[in-house]
Design a protein around this motif. Sequence first.
Motif, PDB file in Angstrom:
ATOM      1  N   PHE A  40      19.889   4.886   2.333  1.00 51.94           N
ATOM      2  CA  PHE A  40      18.963   4.382   3.340  1.00 51.94           C
ATOM      3  C   PHE A  40      17.866   3.561   2.676  1.00 51.94           C
ATOM      4  N   GLN A  41      17.610   2.389   3.235  1.00 51.54           N
ATOM      5  CA  GLN A  41      16.547   1.516   2.752  1.00 51.54           C
ATOM      6  C   GLN A  41      15.470   1.436   3.832  1.00 51.54           C
ATOM      7  N   PRO A  42      14.285   2.013   3.606  1.00 52.21           N
ATOM      8  CA  PRO A  42      13.264   1.983   4.665  1.00 52.21           C
ATOM      9  C   PRO A  42      12.862   0.555   4.994  1.00 52.21           C
ATOM     10  N   GLY A  47       4.679   8.268   2.574  1.00 55.10           N
ATOM     11  CA  GLY A  47       5.101   7.564   3.785  1.00 55.10           C
ATOM     12  C   GLY A  47       4.517   8.180   5.040  1.00 55.10           C
ATOM     13  N   ALA A  83       8.703   3.154  -3.635  1.00 53.82           N
ATOM     14  CA  ALA A  83      10.112   2.839  -3.887  1.00 53.82           C
ATOM     15  C   ALA A  83      10.320   2.303  -5.296  1.00 53.82           C
ATOM     16  N   THR A 131      14.288   8.198   3.880  1.00 51.57           N
ATOM     17  CA  THR A 131      14.505   8.016   2.438  1.00 51.57           C
ATOM     18  C   THR A 131      15.206   9.207   1.797  1.00 51.57           C
ATOM     19  N   GLY A 143       9.702  -1.187   3.664  1.00 48.69           N
ATOM     20  CA  GLY A 143       9.619  -1.742   2.318  1.00 48.69           C
ATOM     21  C   GLY A 143       9.706  -3.248   2.293  1.00 48.69           C
ATOM     22  N   SER A 168      11.061   6.101   9.400  1.00 46.32           N
ATOM     23  CA  SER A 168      11.420   5.247   8.262  1.00 46.32           C
ATOM     24  C   SER A 168      11.156   5.951   6.941  1.00 46.32           C
ATOM     25  N   ALA A 169      10.055   6.706   6.877  1.00 50.55           N
ATOM     26  CA  ALA A 169       9.746   7.448   5.651  1.00 50.55           C
ATOM     27  C   ALA A 169      10.693   8.631   5.468  1.00 50.55           C
ATOM     28  N   THR A 215      10.636  11.375  -5.136  1.00 55.77           N
ATOM     29  CA  THR A 215      11.126  11.157  -3.776  1.00 55.77           C
ATOM     30  C   THR A 215      10.324  11.996  -2.789  1.00 55.77           C
ATOM     31  N   GLY A 261       7.028  10.340  -2.498  1.00 53.69           N
ATOM     32  CA  GLY A 261       7.151   9.143  -1.670  1.00 53.69           C
ATOM     33  C   GLY A 261       7.264   9.482  -0.193  1.00 53.69           C
ATOM     34  N   LEU A 262       7.957  10.585   0.109  1.00 51.09           N
ATOM     35  CA  LEU A 262       8.052  11.032   1.500  1.00 51.09           C
ATOM     36  C   LEU A 262       6.682  11.418   2.041  1.00 51.09           C
TER      37      LEU A 262
END
Length: 237
Positions: free
Chosen positions: A101-103, A199, A173, A96, A106, A92-93, A192, A195-196
């Motif tokens: 794509f929407q994890p 995640g 996000a 992104t 979230g 899921s992470a 990003t 954020g990865l």
Amino acid sequence: MRLSPDEIIFWQYGVFQLNATLVFTWAVMLVLVVGAMLITRNLSIGLKRAHWQNLLEIIVIAIEKQIEEVGLRHPRKALSFLATLFLFLAVSALGTIFPGFQPPTGSLSTTAALALCVFVAVPMFGIQERGLGNYLKSYAQPTFIMLPFNLISEISRTLALAVRLFGNMMSGAMIVGILLTITPFIFPIVMTALGLLTGMVQAYIFFILATVYIAAATRVRRPEPEPEPEPEPESES
């Protein structure tokens, strides 16, 4: 800016809705199932093995060692459950990085469902390891007064798992969304990537916490051995 993939509606009929959380949750599960089938279809049990199989076995052994170090005496029993949790969060992470794509992590509904999986798995593994009677007795230890507090602890830590994962995933996000509005070039790429990384860290933390809870439920409390009496000194004749 959307705060949750629940707000993205692809199809609706009356009270029934097909939102992005459901769509991308099933997409992640499909990726995991197809990936597992492709990776494990030509496994060899002989001495001659492919390089990718050696790499796969190294990863599995590393996960087993991590579970064992946390405190589970039989890590292979919980390997499939804990590894699946980690892979779902990790994929899921990683998703992104793909546009659009929407994890699903979230959404609070997804993180609550994952926490409920841990909530159900903890007593299941505990009963399997210790038996129903011994597991239920653990809620009244060291005294019967602790029973309501232990029950509250079970519920509160489930809520804490869901809220912690949701807050950490959604905050990344939101930051990316804000920076996309303000500075749509350099900063979003950096955020990003951050954020990865966040995640993946959260996937590992969720995996470790679930392992700790299961290890605590399966741990058998053995009574401490009584100290041996010291020998009396012999009297001189």
